[in-house]
Write a protein that holds these residues in place. Structure first.
Motif, PDB file in Angstrom:
ATOM      1  N   VAL A 179       0.856  -1.177   0.000  1.00 39.57           N
ATOM      2  CA  VAL A 179       0.000   0.000   0.000  1.00 39.57           C
ATOM      3  C   VAL A 179       0.898   1.235   0.000  1.00 39.57           C
ATOM      4  O   VAL A 179       1.708   1.422   0.904  1.00 39.57           O
ATOM      5  CB  VAL A 179      -0.937   0.018   1.224  1.00 39.57           C
ATOM      6  N   THR A 180       0.744   2.058  -1.034  1.00 36.86           N
ATOM      7  CA  THR A 180       1.519   3.289  -1.154  1.00 36.86           C
ATOM      8  C   THR A 180       0.573   4.464  -0.986  1.00 36.86           C
ATOM      9  O   THR A 180      -0.375   4.614  -1.746  1.00 36.86           O
ATOM     10  CB  THR A 180       2.211   3.375  -2.530  1.00 36.86           C
ATOM     11  N   LYS A 181       0.829   5.284   0.043  1.00 34.01           N
ATOM     12  CA  LYS A 181      -0.005   6.455   0.318  1.00 34.01           C
ATOM     13  C   LYS A 181       0.840   7.705   0.092  1.00 34.01           C
ATOM     14  O   LYS A 181       1.922   7.837   0.653  1.00 34.01           O
ATOM     15  CB  LYS A 181      -0.508   6.421   1.758  1.00 34.01           C
ATOM     16  N   LYS A 182       0.345   8.604  -0.762  1.00 31.21           N
ATOM     17  CA  LYS A 182       1.041   9.848  -1.049  1.00 31.21           C
ATOM     18  C   LYS A 182       0.136  11.016  -0.673  1.00 31.21           C
ATOM     19  O   LYS A 182      -1.025  11.041  -1.043  1.00 31.21           O
ATOM     20  CB  LYS A 182       1.396   9.948  -2.534  1.00 31.21           C
ATOM     21  N   GLU A 183       0.684  11.970   0.092  1.00 23.42           N
ATOM     22  CA  GLU A 183      -0.059  13.156   0.499  1.00 23.42           C
ATOM     23  C   GLU A 183       0.748  14.402   0.161  1.00 23.42           C
ATOM     24  O   GLU A 183       1.958  14.428   0.356  1.00 23.42           O
ATOM     25  CB  GLU A 183      -0.331  13.135   1.996  1.00 23.42           C
ATOM     26  N   PHE A 184       0.071  15.427  -0.329  1.00 30.86           N
ATOM     27  CA  PHE A 184       0.710  16.696  -0.656  1.00 30.86           C
ATOM     28  C   PHE A 184       0.552  17.618   0.541  1.00 30.86           C
ATOM     29  O   PHE A 184      -0.530  18.141   0.809  1.00 30.86           O
ATOM     30  CB  PHE A 184       0.065  17.296  -1.912  1.00 30.86           C
ATOM     31  N   ILE A 185       1.634  17.798   1.296  1.00 30.09           N
ATOM     32  CA  ILE A 185       1.612  18.594   2.529  1.00 30.09           C
ATOM     33  C   ILE A 185       2.722  19.637   2.446  1.00 30.09           C
ATOM     34  O   ILE A 185       3.881  19.293   2.205  1.00 30.09           O
ATOM     35  CB  ILE A 185       1.804  17.704   3.771  1.00 30.09           C
ATOM     36  N   ASP A 186       2.385  20.891   2.667  1.00 33.96           N
ATOM     37  CA  ASP A 186       3.356  21.997   2.659  1.00 33.96           C
ATOM     38  C   ASP A 186       4.188  22.021   1.379  1.00 33.96           C
ATOM     39  O   ASP A 186       5.415  22.103   1.407  1.00 33.96           O
ATOM     40  CB  ASP A 186       4.272  21.937   3.888  1.00 33.96           C
ATOM     41  N   ASP A 187       3.518  21.920   0.241  1.00 33.07           N
ATOM     42  CA  ASP A 187       4.152  21.960  -1.083  1.00 33.07           C
ATOM     43  C   ASP A 187       5.154  20.838  -1.316  1.00 33.07           C
ATOM     44  O   ASP A 187       6.085  20.974  -2.102  1.00 33.07           O
ATOM     45  CB  ASP A 187       4.831  23.313  -1.330  1.00 33.07           C
ATOM     46  N   LYS A 188       5.007  19.700  -0.612  1.00 30.64           N
ATOM     47  CA  LYS A 188       5.868  18.532  -0.809  1.00 30.64           C
ATOM     48  C   LYS A 188       5.020  17.274  -0.815  1.00 30.64           C
ATOM     49  O   LYS A 188       4.001  17.201  -0.128  1.00 30.64           O
ATOM     50  CB  LYS A 188       6.894  18.399   0.322  1.00 30.64           C
ATOM     51  N   TRP A 189       5.440  16.272  -1.590  1.00 31.61           N
ATOM     52  CA  TRP A 189       4.777  14.979  -1.585  1.00 31.61           C
ATOM     53  C   TRP A 189       5.408  14.120  -0.493  1.00 31.61           C
ATOM     54  O   TRP A 189       6.614  13.890  -0.500  1.00 31.61           O
ATOM     55  CB  TRP A 189       4.913  14.284  -2.936  1.00 31.61           C
ATOM     56  N   ILE A 190       4.605  13.646   0.444  1.00 30.24           N
ATOM     57  CA  ILE A 190       5.034  12.741   1.503  1.00 30.24           C
ATOM     58  C   ILE A 190       4.532  11.347   1.126  1.00 30.24           C
ATOM     59  O   ILE A 190       3.345  11.158   0.886  1.00 30.24           O
ATOM     60  CB  ILE A 190       4.450  13.153   2.875  1.00 30.24           C
ATOM     61  N   THR A 191       5.440  10.367   1.075  1.00 33.25           N
ATOM     62  CA  THR A 191       5.095   9.016   0.646  1.00 33.25           C
ATOM     63  C   THR A 191       5.311   8.031   1.791  1.00 33.25           C
ATOM     64  O   THR A 191       6.362   8.036   2.427  1.00 33.25           O
ATOM     65  CB  THR A 191       5.966   8.595  -0.552  1.00 33.25           C
ATOM     66  N   ASN A 192       4.305   7.210   2.048  1.00 33.91           N
ATOM     67  CA  ASN A 192       4.390   6.133   3.029  1.00 33.91           C
ATOM     68  C   ASN A 192       4.093   4.821   2.321  1.00 33.91           C
ATOM     69  O   ASN A 192       3.101   4.716   1.599  1.00 33.91           O
ATOM     70  CB  ASN A 192       3.382   6.324   4.170  1.00 33.91           C
ATOM     71  N   ILE A 193       4.944   3.812   2.532  1.00 36.74           N
ATOM     72  CA  ILE A 193       4.766   2.504   1.916  1.00 36.74           C
ATOM     73  C   ILE A 193       4.691   1.464   3.023  1.00 36.74           C
ATOM     74  O   ILE A 193       5.569   1.413   3.886  1.00 36.74           O
ATOM     75  CB  ILE A 193       5.922   2.179   0.959  1.00 36.74           C
ATOM     76  N   LYS A 194       3.630   0.652   3.007  1.00 35.63           N
ATOM     77  CA  LYS A 194       3.456  -0.411   4.001  1.00 35.63           C
ATOM     78  C   LYS A 194       3.065  -1.696   3.302  1.00 35.63           C
ATOM     79  O   LYS A 194       2.401  -1.670   2.271  1.00 35.63           O
ATOM     80  CB  LYS A 194       2.381  -0.046   5.025  1.00 35.63           C
ATOM     81  N   GLU A 195       3.465  -2.826   3.884  1.00 34.61           N
ATOM     82  CA  GLU A 195       3.103  -4.138   3.357  1.00 34.61           C
ATOM     83  C   GLU A 195       2.212  -4.854   4.366  1.00 34.61           C
ATOM     84  O   GLU A 195       2.464  -4.805   5.562  1.00 34.61           O
ATOM     85  CB  GLU A 195       4.345  -4.985   3.101  1.00 34.61           C
ATOM     86  N   TYR A 196       1.175  -5.510   3.853  1.00 30.30           N
ATOM     87  CA  TYR A 196       0.241  -6.268   4.678  1.00 30.30           C
ATOM     88  C   TYR A 196       0.061  -7.654   4.066  1.00 30.30           C
ATOM     89  O   TYR A 196       0.096  -7.796   2.844  1.00 30.30           O
ATOM     90  CB  TYR A 196      -1.133  -5.593   4.724  1.00 30.30           C
TER      91      TYR A 196
END
Length: 51
Positions: free
Chosen positions: A25-42
C-alpha cells in the motif's frame, strides 16, 4: 481548491496485490508543497478481510 492554483491532486492511495501473498500500500499526500510518501506491506488475507 486553492486561490491562484485551481484544482490539483493532494492525496493518492495505491494498492498493489500482484505478488499474491502480500499487498503493498503506497499512500502519497501533498503537505506543505511537498509529496510525503508512506509505503506499508500487509498480508493479503489480513488486508482484504471478508466478514
Amino acid at each position: 481548491m486553492l486561490p491562484q492554483r485551481g484544482l490539483f491532486k493532494v492525496y493518492e492511495l495505491e494498492e498493489d496485490a500482484t505478488g499474491g501473498e502480500k499487498v503493498v500500500v503506497t499512500k502519497k499526500e501533498f503537505i506543505d508543497d511537498k509529496w510525503i510518501t508512506n509505503i506499508k506491506e500487509y498480508p493479503i488475507n489480513e488486508y482484504y478481510k471478508e466478514n
